[in-house]
Write an enzyme that holds these catalytic residues in place. Structure first.
Site, PDB file in Angstrom:
ATOM      1  N   HIS A  62       1.340   0.513   1.919  1.00  0.00           N
ATOM      2  CA  HIS A  62       1.287  -0.311   0.705  1.00  0.00           C
ATOM      3  C   HIS A  62       0.847   0.552  -0.462  1.00  0.00           C
ATOM      4  CE1 HIS A  62      -2.860  -0.346   2.079  1.00  0.00           C
ATOM      5  NE2 HIS A  62      -3.271  -1.016   1.027  1.00  0.00           N
ATOM      6  N   HIS A  64      -1.657   0.491  -2.690  1.00  0.00           N
ATOM      7  CA  HIS A  64      -3.027   0.706  -3.188  1.00  0.00           C
ATOM      8  C   HIS A  64      -3.393   2.194  -3.244  1.00  0.00           C
ATOM      9  CE1 HIS A  64      -4.524  -3.666  -2.385  1.00  0.00           C
ATOM     10  NE2 HIS A  64      -4.052  -3.514  -3.609  1.00  0.00           N
ATOM     11  N   ASP A  66      -5.955   4.030  -2.641  1.00  0.00           N
ATOM     12  CA  ASP A  66      -6.613   4.772  -1.553  1.00  0.00           C
ATOM     13  C   ASP A  66      -5.628   5.109  -0.429  1.00  0.00           C
ATOM     14  OD1 ASP A  66      -6.640   1.966  -1.084  1.00  0.00           O
ATOM     15  OD2 ASP A  66      -8.242   2.160   0.393  1.00  0.00           O
ATOM     16  N   HIS A  67      -4.384   4.667  -0.573  1.00  0.00           N
ATOM     17  CA  HIS A  67      -3.325   5.032   0.385  1.00  0.00           C
ATOM     18  C   HIS A  67      -2.205   5.853  -0.271  1.00  0.00           C
ATOM     19  CE1 HIS A  67      -4.690   2.098   3.580  1.00  0.00           C
ATOM     20  NE2 HIS A  67      -5.389   1.724   2.531  1.00  0.00           N
ATOM     21  N   HIS A 140      -1.921  -9.000   3.091  1.00  0.00           N
ATOM     22  CA  HIS A 140      -2.892  -8.272   2.263  1.00  0.00           C
ATOM     23  C   HIS A 140      -2.677  -8.680   0.804  1.00  0.00           C
ATOM     24  CE1 HIS A 140      -5.884  -5.290   1.495  1.00  0.00           C
ATOM     25  NE2 HIS A 140      -5.090  -4.447   0.871  1.00  0.00           N
ATOM     26  N   ASP A 211      -3.424  -2.190   5.603  1.00  0.00           N
ATOM     27  CA  ASP A 211      -4.489  -3.173   5.392  1.00  0.00           C
ATOM     28  C   ASP A 211      -3.959  -4.572   5.708  1.00  0.00           C
ATOM     29  OD1 ASP A 211      -5.626  -0.881   4.521  1.00  0.00           O
ATOM     30  OD2 ASP A 211      -6.189  -1.614   2.536  1.00  0.00           O
ATOM     31  N   HIS A 270     -10.475   2.953   8.650  1.00  0.00           N
ATOM     32  CA  HIS A 270     -10.537   2.309   7.328  1.00  0.00           C
ATOM     33  C   HIS A 270     -11.831   1.502   7.193  1.00  0.00           C
ATOM     34  CE1 HIS A 270      -9.204  -0.356   3.965  1.00  0.00           C
ATOM     35  NE2 HIS A 270      -8.411   0.640   3.654  1.00  0.00           N
TER      36      HIS A 270
END
Lengths: 322, 322
Positions: A62, A64, A66-67, A140, A211, A270
């Site tokens: 996805h 976001h 942090d990914h 998510h 997530d 995570h």
């Protein structure tokens, strides 16, 4: 199949853990895939034997940060190091816009082609010589996927006593039959490979989830899966304090799901940056392990940065020395 | 004024050096500025005492990824850590598009305002309570700037013997006069601060340059500067082999310039990732130091990650323990 955890922290990095990145090796040591690419993933790779020159594809669960925030730097460094091989980028369709604009507005010209593939398409399926990959929608704050990696080539076992009984002489034909090839013998007989070989074990199947607040969405994909990598951002009590908004799972939730489907190996990752390795300054990662093991009888592993796990052909899971 | 080097490698990170980021503290330990923000800058900050909560402004010399790819993650982490104070982002105008699209396409909502300021505007000048900042155009593949930081508040020295000679009685008035305030005494006399104080030293002046192949462009800005931080990506022989395209400086070029203008302190940084600390696997950083010191008689420092340098009030430069 080998996993190398490049980051195990949720949202923000800590001194001991980077944000999400996971390398999956299969088909030889120089053939690997990256799942998610938080900021600093290229820095983590410098401490492993993996090279972006041999990276086969990047999967992104996805959008976001942090990914994904490690993508522009990793791609630029691959180019500066001389990569020319095209690279599939498999993820949400918005990734294309994000990467193209980021690279263009920073004057970053890549020496190789990015092949964008929409992992959210209804008919999504990707494969190379070593693995076939499908994606599973999760729940998510933004569209998010799990990726299931199925081993494609399981070595056939030759049924030698049957070959001998039927008078098929040992020789180069046996090798071709073992590789799955049908052969015609000098005496004119047609020998079908499937009649003289067996596949002695199930193909390895690994599910790597992004997530997700609803592990049950993976029930179908995890059927006959041997290993699931899933987030466990909080323990239950912290999850209740935080509230449902972030749409993450607690260790308890994931453990209950893995127990219900009889999963052999569960790897949690995570973890919220509040969790520390050592007691003294807030909650510790052991609390997540304690909670999960209360509900799950299978093989439970809590990931840490640079941990290497090998799913062997006999479906046992082995921790390798870093 | 204190400098903390967060990254000293050009283009790509190495195991020992991150890409560019430099913290400048002035006006107290909790008052600092960031100049450039390569990927992993927020990770480096976790190993210092600096917090993004107290960051006053970010200056960006140019858009190249090794100076900017750390911005989205650093800003997102600041937000997740609870920052609400607006943050000036001072740099090329394209930064705004890059950051706004990156943050929007990764669903990254910041809890504080970004105040974009075009450092390439003709009338660019920025200041807060502690420093005044101007920018100087450099010569690179994309528009690139140096930033000159001028200390704004130099403490006044009270001329006590003159005050006594003129019969100004010691008391609270002396303190006000020292702070630059004019006072009227009980007997009606008007005392102008400037007549009874002096500024005992020049204000500190530091120039921090981005990528640049023509150090001479800084001749005007470096007049009365005490410290210049400049890239020295290569030694001269490597620069000649690479050719002019990257538009970087050699250690020799920068040293010759610093010598010609009589600069007291020169700090070199942004070394090609081919340079190592230890001999054995390619050229070493000592070669850059050797080349520069052959042409420059002043105080030469080669930056390394986490090096802290303090420009004292007496204009000496001191290396602090990490």
């Amino acid at each position: 199949m080998e996993l190398t955890f490049l980051g195990t922290s949720a949202g923000t990095p800590t001194r001991a853990r980077n944000v999400t990145g996971l390398a999956l090796q299969h088909g030889g040591p120089r053939h690997w895939y990256l799942v998610d690419c938080g900021e600093g993933t290229q820095h983590q790779l410098l401490r492993t034997r993996l090279s972006v020159m041999q990276l086969q594809a990047i999967f992104v669960t996805h959008v976001h940060g942090d990914h994904t925030f490690g993508l522009p730097g990793l791609l630029s460094s691959a180019s500066m190091n001389g990569r020319t091989t095209p690279l599939p980028i498999i993820g949400p369709p918005q990734l294309r816009n994000f990467l193209e604009i980021t690279l263009a507005s920073t004057d970053s010209r890549l020496g190789f082609e990015l092949q964008f593939i929409n992992a959210e398409a209804d008919d999504f399926h990707w494969q190379d010589d070593a693995v076939g990959v499908t994606s599973i929608p999760l729940s998510h704050r933004v569209p998010c996927r799990a990726f299931r990696f199925d081993e494609l080539r399981v070595e056939r076992k030759l049924l030698t006593s049957k070959l001998e009984a039927d008078g098929v002489p040992a020789g180069p034909e046996w090798g071709r039959i073992q590789k799955g090839e049908d052969v015609t013998l000098p005496d004119g007989r047609y020998i079908a490979s499937k009649d003289y070989t067996e596949i002695p074990r199930p193909p390895r199947r690994v599910v790597i989830a992004g997530d997700n607040d609803t592990p049950e969405l993976l029930a179908g994909a995890c059927r006959e899966a041997h290993l699931l990598v899933h987030e466990a951002t909080y323990t239950r009590n912290v999850a209740e304090r935080v509230g449902p908004w972030p749409q993450h799972s607690s260790a308890e939730q994931v453990a209950l799901f893995a127990q219900a489907i009889g999963l052999p190996h569960l790897v949690l990752t995570h973890f919220s940056s509040r969790y520390q390795f050592q007691a003294g300054r807030g909650p510790v990662i052991d609390e997540l392990a304690g909670e999960a093991s209360a509900f799950y009888d299978g093989n439970l592993v809590l990931a840490r940065d640079f941990m290497q796990l090998r799913l062997n052909r006999d479906l046992s899971l082995e921790a390798l020395d870093a």
